[in-house]
Motif scaffolding. Structure first.
Motif, short mmCIF file in Angstrom:
data_model
loop_
_atom_site.label_atom_id
_atom_site.label_comp_id
_atom_site.label_asym_id
_atom_site.label_seq_id
_atom_site.Cartn_x
_atom_site.Cartn_y
_atom_site.Cartn_z
N LEU A 124 0.81 -1.21 0.00
CA LEU A 124 0.00 0.00 0.00
C LEU A 124 0.84 1.27 0.00
N ALA A 125 2.14 1.13 -0.26
CA ALA A 125 3.02 2.30 -0.34
C ALA A 125 2.87 2.96 -1.71
N GLY A 126 3.10 4.27 -1.76
CA GLY A 126 3.05 4.97 -3.03
C GLY A 126 2.55 6.39 -2.84
N SER A 127 2.63 7.18 -3.91
CA SER A 127 2.17 8.56 -3.86
C SER A 127 1.76 9.01 -5.25
N CYS A 128 1.02 10.13 -5.29
CA CYS A 128 0.49 10.65 -6.56
C CYS A 128 0.78 12.14 -6.64
N HIS A 129 1.31 12.58 -7.78
CA HIS A 129 1.59 14.00 -8.00
C HIS A 129 1.12 14.38 -9.41
N PRO A 130 -0.19 14.64 -9.58
CA PRO A 130 -0.73 14.91 -10.91
C PRO A 130 -0.22 16.25 -11.48
N ARG A 131 -0.01 16.26 -12.78
CA ARG A 131 0.37 17.47 -13.50
C ARG A 131 -0.05 17.30 -14.95
N PHE A 132 -0.02 18.40 -15.69
CA PHE A 132 -0.14 18.29 -17.14
C PHE A 132 1.13 17.63 -17.67
N PHE A 133 0.98 16.84 -18.71
CA PHE A 133 2.11 16.06 -19.22
C PHE A 133 3.28 16.96 -19.61
N ILE A 134 3.00 18.11 -20.23
CA ILE A 134 4.09 18.98 -20.69
C ILE A 134 4.82 19.65 -19.54
N GLU A 135 4.29 19.53 -18.33
CA GLU A 135 4.99 20.05 -17.15
C GLU A 135 5.94 19.02 -16.54
N GLU A 136 5.84 17.77 -16.96
CA GLU A 136 6.68 16.73 -16.38
C GLU A 136 8.13 16.88 -16.83
N THR A 137 9.01 16.34 -16.01
CA THR A 137 10.44 16.31 -16.32
C THR A 137 10.91 14.86 -16.22
N GLU A 138 12.14 14.63 -16.62
CA GLU A 138 12.71 13.28 -16.48
C GLU A 138 12.63 12.83 -15.02
N GLU A 139 12.94 13.73 -14.10
CA GLU A 139 12.94 13.40 -12.68
C GLU A 139 11.55 13.04 -12.17
N THR A 140 10.54 13.86 -12.54
CA THR A 140 9.18 13.61 -12.03
C THR A 140 8.57 12.37 -12.67
N MET A 141 8.90 12.11 -13.94
CA MET A 141 8.38 10.90 -14.60
C MET A 141 8.92 9.65 -13.93
N ILE A 142 10.22 9.64 -13.67
CA ILE A 142 10.85 8.48 -13.03
C ILE A 142 10.31 8.32 -11.61
N HIS A 143 10.15 9.44 -10.90
CA HIS A 143 9.65 9.39 -9.53
C HIS A 143 8.25 8.78 -9.49
N GLN A 144 7.37 9.18 -10.41
CA GLN A 144 6.01 8.65 -10.40
C GLN A 144 5.98 7.17 -10.73
N MET A 145 6.82 6.72 -11.66
CA MET A 145 6.86 5.29 -11.95
C MET A 145 7.41 4.51 -10.75
N ASN A 146 8.38 5.09 -10.07
CA ASN A 146 8.89 4.44 -8.86
C ASN A 146 7.80 4.31 -7.81
N GLN A 147 7.02 5.37 -7.62
CA GLN A 147 6.03 5.42 -6.55
C GLN A 147 4.72 4.70 -6.89
N THR A 148 4.49 4.44 -8.16
CA THR A 148 3.26 3.75 -8.55
C THR A 148 3.48 2.29 -8.91
N TYR A 149 4.61 1.98 -9.48
CA TYR A 149 4.85 0.61 -9.97
C TYR A 149 5.96 -0.11 -9.22
N TRP A 150 7.19 0.43 -9.28
CA TRP A 150 8.32 -0.31 -8.73
C TRP A 150 8.24 -0.50 -7.22
N VAL A 151 7.62 0.44 -6.51
CA VAL A 151 7.52 0.31 -5.06
C VAL A 151 6.70 -0.92 -4.66
N GLN A 152 5.88 -1.42 -5.57
CA GLN A 152 5.14 -2.66 -5.32
C GLN A 152 5.75 -3.85 -6.06
#
Length: 340
Positions: A124-152
């Protein structure tokens, strides 16, 4: 969304009630009492609510989180709901977004049990940080995949290897979201990980028939937890508008639905109206919990979801001018109203 679906829901209420009552006589029942349950993200929100519920039902519970102070506070709460002095309640501080972290956490969690893997693993670990796609960066994209997928995924990989090695039966419970079924503006970096979890769970449900390991995956909607406030800090206004008619639940409320689904042996767990409609309409080849009930949910989705989609699309289009003003305020280059 609800206004669109009310007529269809009303016509099917009697069928639903009857089917649910009949289903009680044939449902499975898993009892957490005396079982060792491992809860990731157990220091707050849904994780803490689930850990407390498991403790109140007599389980031995190990919680893992990165924040040591939150873990200390969480342990105090778990102590207030224990049912027996013999229950083993422990906490551990690890970062689970790497395979190494997941392995080390499980090593620590299993140590008091002579190396035996937990009976049930609630991821049940994870976090969500919604944004418009064009506001994302390499860092935020990797962070979200870590927090939504890899953490489980890393925890599931390590735990399943141990279960197979020891020939021990157990339960692995993934935690996705509505966004694991549907997509919304603002969730371009968050949604792929949640959908990937569904693909992983769907695959493992079938593969783990070889080992008698049960797989479950939950799809909650809005939950009023500490993480919800963090999520809303970056959530686009248009996303908030689309979601404003959907009722939310507390972590405690959803934990009860999650555990009820696990106890019944449900694979896809969506213990609310919208979640069940999405589940029945989009489950693919995933097993049905109750054919009659799911047929009703599917019919409601067949009628209501296209209307809902058109309504959402119209809302997004109507937001275009305000969105252009927002992007201008953020420093994006424009040329006659279009991105340069």
């Amino acid at each position: 969304m609800y206004q669109i679906l009310y007529p269809a829901v009303a016509t099917g209420a009697l069928i639903l009630f009857t089917s649910l009552m009949l289903g009680r006589f044939f449902s499975k029942s898993w009892d957490p009492k005396g079982k060792h349950c491992y809860v990731t993200g157990g220091s707050s929100g849904l994780g803490l609510a689930t850990a407390k519920l498991l403790v109140s039902k007599g389980a031995h519970v190990s919680i893992v989180s990165r924040d040591a102070q939150r873990l200390e506070n969480a342990m105090k709460e778990l102590e207030t709901v224990r049912t027996s002095p013999s229950q083993i309640l422990r906490s551990y501080s690890y970062d689970l977004v790497t395979a190494t972290g997941a392995r080390e956490a499980l090593d620590a969690v299993c140590e008091p049990y002579e190396g035996k893997n937990p009976d049930a693993i609630f991821m049940l670990a994870g976090s969500c940080h919604p944004r418009f796609f064009i506001e994302e960066t390499e860092e935020t994209m990797i962070h979200q995949m870590n927090q939504t997928y890899w953490v489980q995924a890393w925890t599931a990989l390590e735990a399943s290897k141990r279960m197979v090695r020891d020939k021990s039966k157990g339960k692995i419970i993934f935690h996705s979201a509505y966004i694991g079924y549907i997509t919304l503006v603002g969730y371009a970096a968050y949604g792929p990980g949640r959908m990937a979890l569904r693909a992983l769970a769907d695959t493992l449900r079938q593969e783990f028939l070889l080992y008698d390991i049960d797989v479950h995956i939950a799809f909650p909607g809005t939950m009023y937890t500490p993480g919800y406030d963090i999520e809303n800090a970056t959530k686009p206004k248009i996303t908030l508008k689309i979601e404003e008619t959907d009722p939310g639940v507390t972590g405690d409320q959803y934990a009860k639905g999650l555990l009820r689904g696990v106890q019944k042996g449900d694979f896809h767990i969506s213990p609310d109206l919208l979640g069940n409609i999405f589940r029945a309409s989009m489950r693919g080849v995933a097993p049905s919990g109750n054919f009659v009930v799911d047929s009703l949910w599917n019919f409601i989705g067949w009628v209501g979801l296209p209307i809902w989609r058109m309504t959402v699309d119209s809302t997004v289009k109507g937001h275009k001018k305000e969105h252009e003003e927002y992007l201008t305020s953020k420093g994006f280059l424009y040329n006659n109203g279009y991105l340069a």
